[in-house]
Scaffold this motif. Structure first.
Motif, PDB file in Angstrom:
ATOM      1  N   LYS A   4       0.837  -1.197   0.000  1.00  0.00           N
ATOM      2  CA  LYS A   4       0.000   0.000   0.000  1.00  0.00           C
ATOM      3  C   LYS A   4       0.876   1.252   0.000  1.00  0.00           C
ATOM      4  CE  LYS A   4      -3.640   2.377   2.601  1.00  0.00           C
ATOM      5  NZ  LYS A   4      -4.450   2.381   3.851  1.00  0.00           N
ATOM      6  N   TYR A   5       1.935   1.232   0.796  1.00  0.00           N
ATOM      7  CA  TYR A   5       2.837   2.387   0.855  1.00  0.00           C
ATOM      8  C   TYR A   5       3.546   2.570  -0.476  1.00  0.00           C
ATOM      9  CZ  TYR A   5       6.144   5.759   2.757  1.00  0.00           C
ATOM     10  OH  TYR A   5       6.867   6.907   2.990  1.00  0.00           O
ATOM     11  N   ILE A   6       4.020   1.486  -1.067  1.00  0.00           N
ATOM     12  CA  ILE A   6       4.691   1.567  -2.361  1.00  0.00           C
ATOM     13  C   ILE A   6       3.752   2.149  -3.411  1.00  0.00           C
ATOM     14  CG2 ILE A   6       5.648   0.178  -4.252  1.00  0.00           C
ATOM     15  CD1 ILE A   6       6.747  -1.729  -2.093  1.00  0.00           C
ATOM     16  N   ASN A   7       2.511   1.701  -3.404  1.00  0.00           N
ATOM     17  CA  ASN A   7       1.528   2.164  -4.381  1.00  0.00           C
ATOM     18  C   ASN A   7       1.207   3.644  -4.227  1.00  0.00           C
ATOM     19  OD1 ASN A   7      -1.812   2.395  -4.849  1.00  0.00           O
ATOM     20  ND2 ASN A   7      -0.675   1.377  -6.478  1.00  0.00           N
ATOM     21  N   SER A   8       1.372   4.180  -3.021  1.00  0.00           N
ATOM     22  CA  SER A   8       1.025   5.588  -2.768  1.00  0.00           C
ATOM     23  C   SER A   8       2.179   6.541  -3.044  1.00  0.00           C
ATOM     24  CB  SER A   8       0.569   5.763  -1.316  1.00  0.00           C
ATOM     25  OG  SER A   8       1.659   5.541  -0.423  1.00  0.00           O
TER      26      SER A   8
END
Length: 238
Positions: free
Chosen positions: A157-161
């Motif tokens: 999720k962090y990578i995607n954001s």
């Protein structure tokens, strides 16, 4: 006795209005639906097409072209759409002209789990099947099962954001002990992340390292970059 013609006219006008309203309402009820109009909230209908939506409704005996507006159950239409594996949320309503409008938000994958069969993890952290229409450009996850979703979800999720990470991180591998190693686009070194903790701190350290090493043109000299030790980046040269 004096007759109040204004009062009589008012009653007649009111009666005419009620009659016309009832007549129009009755015609509106029995009018057959004209067509389906699908709106996707994203700019592209990647995983689901308008034709697929129409086919889905027909398969569930909701061939709306032959149905009167008064017999169409909008809640059922919404339920059918929301049960589709590629749809996150669907809203359905009718226009006065008999158009059935649907506003669809498709599910958005943020990671692709390798396996038999392979599948996505969507932005809500739930399992999502692959689409025959489109393959999402997301990090590939290896060694991850559904039992690991809660553990790995904050990481992907962090990578995607993050724009930088979305561009550079292409793969995520779960190793024994619940530690993770990342693959970086066009780089020969392994990026050891460790356990899914202090995510922002680790990635900030990596960004600073990457920026400096890229400027000095020494990225290709490393075979391992380790982010798990506090506020430092530990590198191993080839």
């Amino acid at each position: 006795m004096k007759i109040n013609y204004n009062y009589i006219k008012a009653i007649l006008v009111l009666g005419l209005v009620v009659f016309l309203y009832g007549f129009a309402e009755k015609r509106n009820e029995v009018r057959e639906l004209s067509h389906l109009e699908v709106e996707f909230t994203q700019t592209e209908n990647l995983y689901l097409t308008e034709e697929a939506v129409n086919k889905l409704l027909i398969q569930n005996k909701l061939a709306f072209e032959k149905v009167g507006k008064e017999t169409l159950d909008l809640n059922r239409v919404e339920a059918v759409l929301n049960n589709h594996a590629m749809i996150e949320n669907a809203e359905v309503y009718l226009t006065l002209k008999g158009t059935l409008k649907t506003r669809i938000s498709q599910r958005r994958p943020i990671g692709r789990v390798l396996g038999k069969p392979a599948f996505y993890i969507d932005r809500l952290g739930e399992k999502m099947p692959l689409s025959p229409n489109y393959s999402a450009r997301v990090p590939v996850l290896k060694g991850v099962t559904e039992n690991d979703f809660e553990e790995v979800y904050p990481l992907i999720k962090y990578i995607n954001s993050d724009e930088f990470l979305t561009e550079h991180v292409t793969g995520i591998s779960r190793l024994s002990g619940g530690v993770y190693q990342l693959e970086v686009r066009k780089m020969d070194f392994d990026l050891f992340f460790g356990k899914v903790e202090r995510i922002e701190n680790k990635f900030n350290n990596f960004k600073a390292f990457y920026k400096k090493a890229h400027k000095d043109d020494i990225l290709s000299t490393y075979k391992m970059v380790d982010l798990q030790f506090g506020n430092q980046v530990v590198c191993t040269k080839k």
